[in-house]
Design a protein around this motif. Structure first.
Motif, PDB file in Angstrom:
ATOM      1  N   TYR A  63      72.781  37.407  15.893  1.00 56.69           N
ATOM      2  CA  TYR A  63      71.576  36.599  16.134  1.00 56.69           C
ATOM      3  C   TYR A  63      71.192  36.644  17.606  1.00 56.69           C
ATOM      4  O   TYR A  63      70.003  36.738  17.958  1.00 56.69           O
ATOM      5  CB  TYR A  63      71.799  35.155  15.696  1.00 56.69           C
ATOM      6  N   VAL A  66      69.307  39.925  18.282  1.00 52.39           N
ATOM      7  CA  VAL A  66      67.930  39.893  17.777  1.00 52.39           C
ATOM      8  C   VAL A  66      67.073  38.977  18.644  1.00 52.39           C
ATOM      9  O   VAL A  66      65.939  39.329  19.004  1.00 52.39           O
ATOM     10  CB  VAL A  66      67.893  39.428  16.309  1.00 52.39           C
ATOM     11  N   ALA A 307      61.722  42.042  14.330  1.00 53.62           N
ATOM     12  CA  ALA A 307      62.983  41.327  14.129  1.00 53.62           C
ATOM     13  C   ALA A 307      63.735  41.826  12.909  1.00 53.62           C
ATOM     14  O   ALA A 307      64.917  42.159  12.980  1.00 53.62           O
ATOM     15  CB  ALA A 307      62.715  39.826  14.016  1.00 53.62           C
ATOM     16  N   ILE A 308      63.031  41.893  11.760  1.00 57.53           N
ATOM     17  CA  ILE A 308      63.711  42.369  10.544  1.00 57.53           C
ATOM     18  C   ILE A 308      63.681  43.886  10.451  1.00 57.53           C
ATOM     19  O   ILE A 308      64.463  44.486   9.717  1.00 57.53           O
ATOM     20  CB  ILE A 308      63.119  41.735   9.269  1.00 57.53           C
ATOM     21  N   SER A 312      67.371  43.450  13.514  1.00 53.26           N
ATOM     22  CA  SER A 312      68.491  42.893  12.750  1.00 53.26           C
ATOM     23  C   SER A 312      69.504  43.969  12.381  1.00 53.26           C
ATOM     24  O   SER A 312      70.718  43.725  12.421  1.00 53.26           O
ATOM     25  CB  SER A 312      67.975  42.212  11.483  1.00 53.26           C
ATOM     26  N   ILE A 316      73.322  43.740  13.451  1.00 52.19           N
ATOM     27  CA  ILE A 316      74.381  43.602  12.454  1.00 52.19           C
ATOM     28  C   ILE A 316      75.484  44.625  12.690  1.00 52.19           C
ATOM     29  O   ILE A 316      76.681  44.288  12.730  1.00 52.19           O
ATOM     30  CB  ILE A 316      73.791  43.764  11.033  1.00 52.19           C
ATOM     31  N   ALA A 371      67.518  41.281   7.019  1.00 54.00           N
ATOM     32  CA  ALA A 371      68.721  40.513   7.315  1.00 54.00           C
ATOM     33  C   ALA A 371      69.120  39.580   6.179  1.00 54.00           C
ATOM     34  O   ALA A 371      69.941  38.688   6.379  1.00 54.00           O
ATOM     35  CB  ALA A 371      68.505  39.695   8.593  1.00 54.00           C
ATOM     36  N   ILE A 448      64.459  35.475  10.409  1.00 55.48           N
ATOM     37  CA  ILE A 448      65.907  35.685  10.296  1.00 55.48           C
ATOM     38  C   ILE A 448      66.589  34.396   9.851  1.00 55.48           C
ATOM     39  O   ILE A 448      66.467  33.350  10.499  1.00 55.48           O
ATOM     40  CB  ILE A 448      66.506  36.150  11.646  1.00 55.48           C
ATOM     41  N   LEU A 453      72.346  36.402   7.891  1.00 53.53           N
ATOM     42  CA  LEU A 453      72.665  37.396   8.909  1.00 53.53           C
ATOM     43  C   LEU A 453      74.170  37.490   9.114  1.00 53.53           C
ATOM     44  O   LEU A 453      74.732  38.590   9.196  1.00 53.53           O
ATOM     45  CB  LEU A 453      71.967  37.040  10.220  1.00 53.53           C
TER      46      LEU A 453
END
Length: 481
Positions: A63, A66, A307-308, A312, A316, A371, A448, A453
């Protein structure tokens, strides 16, 4: 997003094969979802793997990545100054996290496309503005725009059936609707309207095309994305209407009569610029055991902050690698790659494969589907490593992850490496919400879910802890049926 390149290639068959003019090829239509295989029983879970998995469920490293990338850099269009800043940001961040051999591997990115002014309004009979975004590789309208009647098609298939030359002097409008699916397969069936719809419209004489955004929302934020024109076809202006505005325009068309649209698009190509992949490593103890390649893509479309798609994904995989690194030196080197320029055709993945062609990769895997929770794991390991798949399925089961029966190796960025025969592992995320925000202004940090996540990080940490330390020989994919 990982599905663009394979579906574009397959969908182009529609343009060149007359027998397929009335339907999409199998690789573009929604695939049947394979039944989950039962989780193995009687397979012990290494206590250290279980401990790492459970620790990841409380770890917020992903997190933070991101949040940092979307806040300090924002959108990262291919070839842009923002993307260059993102590469430098990534190097500093990865070094601070303790990764080794952190560097940028540069390559040239050709034919960079930039959007310009983009407006649309219904001139008659129901005057009002519409919201839209030019598609990547779209041509420009004249400076004053185009004012032309609309030719309406409820689906891409209807457009494909239109007689040759029937769209001269018109703006084509394709309004096929995408449905949410857990595995994201509907992106292939609906996405053809964007991937090759403009090419088809151009060949049939259209002056321009607008499509309903390839998304599962009903908002006024358009979905960006690339399109492709075949050799010998002159590109035309092409744009995606927000789903809400496309639905409104569809209602106008159903009232009857001629609907006239005024369209202005002023994108341009700005030539060649330097781009690059960001690479970092967790060195292994056995160089002969091969490299575990993981990552996502650093670039994004420009409407949101990416972001996605795909901050992410890189977060990850990086967070998982850091957890494994902190637990001790793995047997295999873990190589984390923040690929460049996936959205424009996977050029980062191609550049990586060329640069590292002489190296031995054991496994390749990428995260590029948002995510939300990982729900399925699939592998394509050689028979000599079947026990690795069993251990992996058993250790992932407590996270609510089922074992699929498909062949792993998905992902635009890892595809060039996978094609050399390298084994693949897929950790599939739920796509039920993903296409609400994919390529839209709403692709921001707020999309998110921190808990989901963390579940992703736990899944990837488990995979790396098992695969990077597996004593079995891994280095080639299993033979496909």
């Amino acid at each position: 997003m990982i599905l663009d390149r394979p579906f574009v290639s397959a969908a182009l068959l529609v343009l060149t094969t007359p027998s397929l003019a009335q339907q999409l090829p199998p690789s573009v239509t929604q695939p049947a979802v394979a039944r989950p295989r039962p989780t193995p029983i009687g397979i012990p879970i290494d206590p250290q793997v279980a401990a790492l998995r459970d620790k990841a469920l409380t770890d917020d490293t992903a997190y933070a990545i991101v949040e940092g990338l979307t806040t300090e850099i924002g959108p990262r269009p291919p070839g842009s100054t923002q993307q260059a800043r993102a590469r430098e940001w990534a190097v500093a961040r990865l070094k601070k996290m303790g990764f080794r051999n952190v560097r940028i591997e540069p390559y040239a990115l050709d034919n960079i496309w930039e959007r310009g002014v983009e407006t649309a309004e219904v001139v008659s009979p129901y005057p009002q503005p519409l919201r839209l975004a030019a598609l990547g590789n779209s041509a420009a309208t004249p400076a004053e725009g185009l004012t032309l009647p609309i030719a309406y098609f409820a689906s891409f298939n209807d457009l494909a059936l239109a007689p040759a030359g029937s769209l001269k002097g018109k703006i084509a409008f394709v309004s096929n609707q995408m449905q949410p699916t857990q595995d994201g397969s509907s992106y292939g069936s609906a996405g053809a309207a964007r991937f090759v719809g403009p090419n088809v419209a151009a060949k049939k004489g259209a002056e321009a095309i607008v499509i309903r955004s390839i998304g599962t929302d009903h908002g006024r934020g358009p979905h960006a994305g690339g399109t492709n024109f075949a050799a010998g076809v002159t590109p035309i202006p092409a744009a995606a209407l927000s789903v809400s505005d496309a639905e409104n325009l569809e209602r106008m068309m159903k009232l009857g009569g001629t609907v006239t649209l005024h369209l202005v698009l002023t994108p341009r190509n700005v030539g060649t610029r330097q781009s690059g992949n960001v690479v970092a490593e967790v060195p292994g103890s056995d160089p002969a055991a091969g490299i575990v390649l993981i990552g996502g893509h650093l670039d994004s479309w420009d409407l949101g902050t990416g972001a996605i798609d795909d901050a992410s994904g890189i977060a990850i995989t990086t967070a998982a690698a850091k957890l494994v690194m902190a637990a001790g030196r793995p047997r295999r080197t873990i190589r984390v790659v923040w690929f460049g320029d996936e959205e424009t055709g996977g050029w980062g993945g191609l550049a990586y494969a060329r640069r590292h062609a002489g190296e031995r990769h054991a496994v390749a895997s990428e995260s590029d589907f948002g995510a939300d929770r990982v729900w399925r794991v699939e592998t394509n390991l050689p028979p000599s490593a079947s026990a690795v798949s069993d251990r992996l399925a058993t250790a992932l089961a407590p996270l609510g992850i089922v074992r699929g029966a498909g062949t792993a190796g998905d992902g635009t960025d890892i595809a060039p490496v996978i094609r050399t025969g390298v084994a693949g592992i897929d950790l599939n995320q739920s796509g039920l919400r993903y296409f609400d925000w994919h390529h839209t202004p709403e692709d921001t940090l707020e999309r998110i879910d921190p808990e989901q996540l963390r579940q992703n990080v736990a899944a990837w940490t488990t995979m790396l802890a098992i695969v990077a330390n597996a004593p079995e020989e891994i280095g080639s994919a299993a033979r496909k049926p």
